[in-house]
Design a protein around this motif. Structure first.
Motif, PDB file in Angstrom:
ATOM      1  N   UNK A 211     -11.387 -23.545 -42.620  1.00 51.94           N
ATOM      2  CA  UNK A 211     -10.557 -23.654 -41.428  1.00 51.94           C
ATOM      3  C   UNK A 211      -9.985 -22.296 -41.037  1.00 51.94           C
ATOM      4  N   UNK A 212      -9.499 -21.538 -42.013  1.00 59.24           N
ATOM      5  CA  UNK A 212      -8.924 -20.226 -41.731  1.00 59.24           C
ATOM      6  C   UNK A 212      -9.991 -19.298 -41.144  1.00 59.24           C
ATOM      7  N   UNK A 213     -11.196 -19.336 -41.726  1.00 59.25           N
ATOM      8  CA  UNK A 213     -12.271 -18.470 -41.233  1.00 59.25           C
ATOM      9  C   UNK A 213     -12.696 -18.871 -39.812  1.00 59.25           C
ATOM     10  N   UNK A 214     -12.712 -20.181 -39.513  1.00 60.98           N
ATOM     11  CA  UNK A 214     -13.103 -20.618 -38.160  1.00 60.98           C
ATOM     12  C   UNK A 214     -12.097 -20.114 -37.130  1.00 60.98           C
ATOM     13  N   UNK A 220     -11.411 -13.369 -33.229  1.00 60.61           N
ATOM     14  CA  UNK A 220     -12.156 -12.103 -33.307  1.00 60.61           C
ATOM     15  C   UNK A 220     -13.219 -12.050 -32.216  1.00 60.61           C
ATOM     16  N   UNK A 221     -13.915 -13.160 -31.998  1.00 61.00           N
ATOM     17  CA  UNK A 221     -14.934 -13.227 -30.950  1.00 61.00           C
ATOM     18  C   UNK A 221     -14.304 -13.014 -29.568  1.00 61.00           C
ATOM     19  N   UNK A 222     -13.142 -13.663 -29.323  1.00 60.47           N
ATOM     20  CA  UNK A 222     -12.458 -13.477 -28.031  1.00 60.47           C
ATOM     21  C   UNK A 222     -12.021 -12.026 -27.872  1.00 60.47           C
ATOM     22  N   UNK A 223     -11.487 -11.433 -28.948  1.00 59.79           N
ATOM     23  CA  UNK A 223     -11.020 -10.051 -28.881  1.00 59.79           C
ATOM     24  C   UNK A 223     -12.167  -9.090 -28.576  1.00 59.79           C
ATOM     25  N   UNK A 224     -13.327  -9.323 -29.205  1.00 61.71           N
ATOM     26  CA  UNK A 224     -14.482  -8.451 -28.947  1.00 61.71           C
ATOM     27  C   UNK A 224     -14.986  -8.650 -27.529  1.00 61.71           C
ATOM     28  N   UNK A 225     -15.018  -9.932 -27.089  1.00 60.03           N
ATOM     29  CA  UNK A 225     -15.511 -10.205 -25.749  1.00 60.03           C
ATOM     30  C   UNK A 225     -14.618  -9.605 -24.675  1.00 60.03           C
ATOM     31  N   UNK A 226     -13.310  -9.640 -24.899  1.00 63.82           N
ATOM     32  CA  UNK A 226     -12.378  -9.078 -23.928  1.00 63.82           C
ATOM     33  C   UNK A 226     -12.172  -7.582 -24.117  1.00 63.82           C
ATOM     34  N   UNK A 227     -12.609  -7.065 -25.248  1.00 64.13           N
ATOM     35  CA  UNK A 227     -12.414  -5.649 -25.525  1.00 64.13           C
ATOM     36  C   UNK A 227     -10.961  -5.286 -25.717  1.00 64.13           C
ATOM     37  N   UNK A 233      -3.627 -11.035 -32.197  1.00 62.11           N
ATOM     38  CA  UNK A 233      -2.245 -11.385 -32.566  1.00 62.11           C
ATOM     39  C   UNK A 233      -2.020 -12.902 -32.520  1.00 62.11           C
ATOM     40  N   UNK A 234      -2.400 -13.623 -31.433  1.00 63.95           N
ATOM     41  CA  UNK A 234      -2.225 -15.084 -31.446  1.00 63.95           C
ATOM     42  C   UNK A 234      -2.950 -15.759 -32.602  1.00 63.95           C
ATOM     43  N   UNK A 235      -4.145 -15.252 -32.959  1.00 61.86           N
ATOM     44  CA  UNK A 235      -4.874 -15.813 -34.091  1.00 61.86           C
ATOM     45  C   UNK A 235      -4.116 -15.651 -35.389  1.00 61.86           C
ATOM     46  N   UNK A 236      -3.544 -14.452 -35.588  1.00 58.56           N
ATOM     47  CA  UNK A 236      -2.768 -14.216 -36.814  1.00 58.56           C
ATOM     48  C   UNK A 236      -1.548 -15.133 -36.858  1.00 58.56           C
ATOM     49  N   UNK A 237      -0.881 -15.294 -35.697  1.00 59.45           N
ATOM     50  CA  UNK A 237       0.294 -16.173 -35.639  1.00 59.45           C
ATOM     51  C   UNK A 237      -0.089 -17.609 -35.970  1.00 59.45           C
ATOM     52  N   UNK A 238      -1.214 -18.070 -35.420  1.00 61.83           N
ATOM     53  CA  UNK A 238      -1.656 -19.440 -35.675  1.00 61.83           C
ATOM     54  C   UNK A 238      -1.990 -19.637 -37.147  1.00 61.83           C
ATOM     55  N   UNK A 239      -2.704 -18.686 -37.739  1.00 55.87           N
ATOM     56  CA  UNK A 239      -3.078 -18.803 -39.156  1.00 55.87           C
ATOM     57  C   UNK A 239      -1.835 -18.815 -40.042  1.00 55.87           C
ATOM     58  N   UNK A 240      -0.881 -17.924 -39.756  1.00 54.00           N
ATOM     59  CA  UNK A 240       0.370 -17.909 -40.546  1.00 54.00           C
ATOM     60  C   UNK A 240       1.133 -19.213 -40.352  1.00 54.00           C
ATOM     61  N   UNK A 241       1.149 -19.738 -39.092  1.00 52.95           N
ATOM     62  CA  UNK A 241       1.838 -21.007 -38.848  1.00 52.95           C
ATOM     63  C   UNK A 241       1.215 -22.161 -39.610  1.00 52.95           C
TER      64      UNK A 241
END
Length: 468
Positions: A211-214, A220-227, A233-241
């Motif tokens: 789940x954490x990796x997904x 990461x995919x969104x960040x690369x796509x948007x450059x 940051x939102x991903x890290x917040x969600x994982x920590x939450x």
């Protein structure tokens, strides 16, 4: 959830209440009330009072008008109160909508769209009931789950057409955030917590890491796509939450739920065990008293040349009818228990009336005893007195007092003690009755009976009070 339909009318009311309270609080928090001009003030109050009017209208129709119609079937009341609710809400909401420039006239699309959504939900539920509730013995869990899904779908549809008043925050919360949180909780319950509870910790940890990796991979995919690395940051917040808040809190409630189920199972086991114990105790008591009565008639026939045999047989017949027809019931009238006790003492008097050393005193009121009582609770103490209190050579006495009050029964038994009486035909009785009745009292009347037993070298005393 499998064997009954959940109370969906109340569930729907609480869901709608939560929705409109969320809308009102969101509008209050997101609007700055200072330095508002007249137009802004009208918008502010409209966003508060329009949801309140919708909620009140929903309550009157969904919780009062329509349920009353289902009970009494009066269509005239349904039509009158529905029209009053419609025009009251329509005029009130229209006034606020025009004042806040939500619409240019009283024909408000969002108002009639809301009515259409509610009517559509009701129609689908009616069809669903006709299809899925024809077999009363079927598993109702799919039906209950489908009802929850329909509630959520129509809730989101309503929010989309009501978003000008509800706002984007509430729409995103109910359409995205709440479903995501519920999905994560279910994922935890079935694939992490559930597997750990089964002892499959390796698989549970694998699903947890997956789940954490997904989640990390998505951001990461969104960040690369948007450059733009800021999307990490939102991903890290969600994982920590998830790690620090969501899963620990949900695990706490899962454990509480498991403990609750464990307590219910323990109580069910105790109830089943108590029921089995009662059945077993009764099966022991019935032959016990029957053999005592037969022994009494046997001793009476030997001593009296059968003069009182007819009377003794009649009383024995009454006792046997009691044991066959009433002893297996959970509750019987107290008067029937009293009659059985009187017959038992009369049989003993037939056997012992010519014994000069024996004194038997039985005092009881002649009027009927009110109330209900579990059968065969009084006789074991009296039977025990005759078993141990009678000697044909030594002075013996048995004094019995039975008092029936409104809501209670009181029995006092006082007898002499002669445990080595070789001539007493009841000397070899099994003696299980007294212990059994103590167990039954603890099972049937916990905290509602008072049993006092005193004994010395000469006499034995029992006092029993039962709150019916």
């Amino acid at each position: 959830m499998k064997d009954r339909i959940l109370p969906f009318r109340q569930i729907e009311w609480w869901v709608v209440t939560f929705l409109f309270v969320s809308i009102i609080l969101s509008n209050v928090v997101t609007t700055r009330t200072f330095n508002l001009d007249f137009d802004q003030s009208m918008v502010y109050f409209a966003k508060i009072f329009i949801p309140l009017i919708f909620l009140a209208s929903f309550y009157f129709f969904h919780m009062k008008i329509f349920p009353n119609f289902l009970q009494d079937g009066k269509k005239s009341k349904l039509i009158i109160y529905s029209i009053l609710t419609f025009f009251g809400s329509f005029i009130s909401i229209g006034a606020f909508s025009v004042g806040a420039n939500f619409t240019s006239d009283f024909l408000m699309p969002f108002y009639f769209n809301s009515l259409a959504i509610y009517a559509g939900y009701g129609a689908i539920i009616y069809i669903l009931n006709q299809i899925l509730l024809t077999d009363i013995n079927k598993d109702l869990q799919p039906y209950n789950i489908l009802r929850f899904v329909l509630i959520y779908i129509f809730l989101v549809i309503f929010l989309f057409q009501f978003q000008r008043i509800a706002g984007q925050v509430v729409l995103l919360t109910f359409a995205i955030f709440i479903p995501v949180i519920l999905t994560l909780i279910l994922y935890n319950f079935f694939l992490v917590y559930g597997l750990k509870k089964q002892g499959r910790k390796g698989e549970a940890n694998a699903f947890y890491i997956l789940l954490i990796f997904i989640i990390a991979g998505i951001f990461i995919f969104i960040s690369i796509g948007k450059g733009d690395p800021e999307f990490l940051i939102p991903g890290i917040v969600i994982i920590v939450g998830i790690i620090a808040i969501l899963f620990p809190i949900s695990n706490f409630f899962f454990k509480k739920y498991d403990n609750y189920l464990g307590e219910i199972n323990s109580l069910n086991i105790k109830v089943d065990r108590s029921t089995a114990d009662l059945s077993f105790l009764r099966s022991q008591i019935n032959p016990h008293f029957l053999f005592n009565a037969l022994n009494t008639l046997y001793g009476n026939a030997l001593h009296e040349n059968a003069e009182n045999t007819a009377e003794g047989i009649q009383k024995l017949g009454d006792m046997m009818r009691f044991m066959l027809h009433e002893n297996n019931q959970d509750q019987i009238p107290v008067i029937r228990e009293k009659e059985y006790l009187v017959n038992y003492v009369d049989l003993q008097n037939l056997r012992l009336k010519d014994q000069e050393n024996v004194e038997i005193v039985f005092s009881h009121s002649e009027e009927n005893c009110p109330g209900q009582i579990a059968p065969m609770l009084l006789i074991p103490f009296v039977e025990n007195a005759f078993k141990h209190g009678i000697s044909f050579q030594k002075k013996s006495w048995i004094k019995i007092s039975l008092r029936c009050l409104d809501g209670s029964v009181h029995l006092d038994v006082n007898n002499s003690i002669h445990r080595s009486n070789e001539e007493d035909p009841e000397r070899k009785s099994s003696g299980i009755g007294l212990e059994n009745v103590k167990q039954r009292l603890n099972i049937l009347y916990p905290e509602k009976h008072d049993l006092i037993v005193r004994e010395n070298d000469l006499e034995y005393f029992v006092h029993l009070s039962i709150k019916l």
